[in-house]
Scaffold this active site. Structure first.
Site, PDB file in Angstrom:
ATOM      1  N   LYS A  38       0.764  -1.095   0.055  1.00 32.16           N
ATOM      2  CA  LYS A  38      -0.185  -0.007   0.097  1.00 32.16           C
ATOM      3  C   LYS A  38       0.782   1.124   0.143  1.00 32.16           C
ATOM      4  CE  LYS A  38      -1.206   0.892   4.319  1.00 32.16           C
ATOM      5  NZ  LYS A  38      -1.758   0.838   5.767  1.00 32.16           N
ATOM      6  N   ARG A 131      -8.476  -2.156  17.092  1.00 33.47           N
ATOM      7  CA  ARG A 131      -8.954  -1.801  15.830  1.00 33.47           C
ATOM      8  C   ARG A 131      -9.517  -3.117  15.209  1.00 33.47           C
ATOM      9  NH1 ARG A 131      -4.605  -0.439  10.696  1.00 33.47           N
ATOM     10  NH2 ARG A 131      -4.924  -2.510  10.434  1.00 33.47           N
TER      11      ARG A 131
END
Ligand SMILES: Cc1ncc(COP(=O)(O)O)c(C=O)c1O
Length: 357
Positions: A38, A131
Site C-alpha cells: 500500500k 482496531r
C-alpha cells in the site's frame, strides 16, 4: 527527457536488497512473510520486484491495489476486512482475505460459490490494539458458526497491533494469540496455513528470536520500504532507508520576514498559525503541498534546509543556513517516510519514477 516534479524516485535495487535480507532472517526462523504494497499504491513493477526478491505473497488493504497485481504470479492477500459492496472482486483478486464478521463471511461465501470457488479466510483476533478483530473470548463460537458457511474455508488467524492503539507486540499477547489459534485448529480440525503475528512492529521480536512458537507469518511494509521497525521506530542495521526519495522544484526564492504582517486569522487548513521570529529569512517555495505530502514525514537531505510550513500546493523552506546557493528551478530532495509516501503515491500530481539499475 524533461524531468518532471514533484516526483518520487523509487530504487528497486535497494528494495530488493531489503526484501532479500528480511527473507534470509525469516527463513532462518521458519517464518514466511508477505510484502505490504500500500505504501507505493502497489505499482506493479515495484511489487513484482519484491516477489522476485523473496516475498511469499503481496498484501494490501485496498482491493483496487490488488487488482493492479493480478498478473504477478504469487498469492495476494486483502489485509483489510472486505466491504460487502466489493465481495465479488475479493473472490476474484484475493487469494486470502482478513475477516471478522459472520454476515460478510456469508455473503463472501455466496460470491465464491457463484464463481465455483472456495475463498480462503483469515480470522482476525484483537489482542488489545482495538482496531479490527474478534475479542479472544468470542473466537471459539465465531469459528464454530463460520464453519457452517459454505464457500469459505478458514485458513488462518491474524492479529494486528501498534497501528491504532499503539499496543506493542510482546511474547505475552502474541503467545496468547498463537495459543488461541492452535486451540481452534485442534478443536475444529481446521486446515490452518497461516498464523500471522503482525506487521513491522513485530519485527523486533523476530530479530531477537522471541517470536512465540506457532506464529508462521508476518506482514511487512515499513521494514522493507524504509528499513525501520515499527514498534520503536529504530532503523534496522544493514537495510536501506533511502529507497524512496522525494524531489520537488523551487518556484520562488525571496527574503521575507518570519512573522506574517497583519492580523492573524485562520490558515488554509483552519488553524491559527503561530510563528517564531527569526528575523528576515531566505525562503524558498517548492511546488508541492499537503495534498501530496505530510510535513512530519519528509526530511530534506540537505540538513541545512528547514521546513517552515505548507499549504495544499506550496511548501515553504528556510534556506538561510544553506551554504549552497539555491536558485528557482533547482530541485530539493527529501527522505520520505510512511505517511508521506502514502500521500505522494496516492497523489496524481506526484510523478513516480522507478529506477531499475
Ligand atoms: C493488517 C495490516 N497488516 C500489516 C500492515 C503493514 O504494516 P507495516 O507497514 O507496519 O509493516 C498493515 C498496514 O500497513 C495492516 O493494516
Amino acid at each position: 527527457v524533461i524531468a518532471m516534479y514533484p516526483r518520487i524516485d523509487i530504487n528497486i535495487k535497494k528494495l530488493k536488497y531489503n526484501v532479500n535480507q528480511v527473507q534470509k532472517l525469516c527463513r532462518s526462523k521458519g517464518i514466511g512473510f508477505w510484502a505490504v504494497t500500500k505504501g507505493f499504491c502497489a505499482l506493479p513493477e515495484v511489487a513484482r520486484a519484491l516477489v522476485e526478491a523473496g516475498a511469499d505473497g503481496l498484501a494490501d488493504s485496498r482491493l483496487d491495489n490488488l487488482k493492479k497485481l493480478k498478473d504477478i504470479p504469487c498469492k495476494k492477500i486483502l489485509l483489510r476486512l472486505p466491504m460487502q459492496c466489493e465481495l465479488d472482486s475479493v473472490v476474484e483478486y484475493a487469494d486470502y482475505s482478513f475477516n471478522s464478521d459472520l454476515s460478510s463471511l456469508t455473503l463472501l461465501g455466496q460470491a465464491a460459490l457463484k464463481r465455483g470457488k472456495t475463498h480462503n479466510v483469515i480470522i482476525m483476533i484483537d489482542m488489545g490494539d482495538l482496531r479490527e478483530g474478534l475479542w479472544p473470548s468470542e473466537v471459539d463460537s465465531f469459528v464454530g458458526r463460520a464453519l457452517d458457511i459454505r464457500g469459505i474455508e478458514i485458513k488462518g488467524f491474524g492479529v494486528n497491533l501498534t497501528c491504532f492503539g499503539g499496543v506493542l507486540p510482546e511474547e505475552d499477547n502474541l503467545g496468547k494469540f498463537a495459543r488461541i489459534s492452535h486451540e481452534m485448529e485442534v478443536k475444529y480440525n481446521l486446515d490452518i496455513e497461516i498464523i500471522s503475528g503482525g506487521n513491522s512492529s513485530s519485527f523486533y521480536l523476530l530479530n531477537e528470536g522471541r517470536l512465540p512458537v506457532g506464529i508462521n507469518n508476518l506482514r511487512f511494509g515499513e521494514v522493507i520500504l524504509f528499513g525501520s521497525e515499527a514498534a520503536f521506530g529504530q532503523l534496522i542495521d544493514g537495510l536501506h532507508n533511502d529507497s524512496f526519495i522525494l524531489k520537488a522544484q523551487i518556484v520562488e526564492i525571496r527574503k521575507k520576514p518570519s512573522i506574517p504582517i497583519g492580523n492573524i486569522g485562520k490558515d488554509a487548513f483552519g488553524n491559527v498559525p503561530v510563528f517564531e521570529d527569526k528575523g528576515v529569512v531566505k525562503r524558498a517555495i517548492v511546488a508541492m503541498g499537503k495534498q501530496d505530502i505530510d510535513l512530519q514525514t519528509i526530511h530534506p537531505i540537505d540538513e541545512s534546509i528547514e521546513i517552515i510550513g505548507a499549504s495544499s500546493d506550496h511548501t515553504i523552506l528556510n534556506l538561510s543556513n544553506c551554504s549552497k546557493d539555491y536558485k528557482v528551478g533547482d530541485v530539493v530532495e527529501f527522505y520520505i517516510h510512511y505517511v508521506s509516501l502514502l500521500k505522494a503515491s496516492t497523489s496524481n500530481y506526484v510523478n513516480k519514477n522507478v529506477i531499475n539499475e
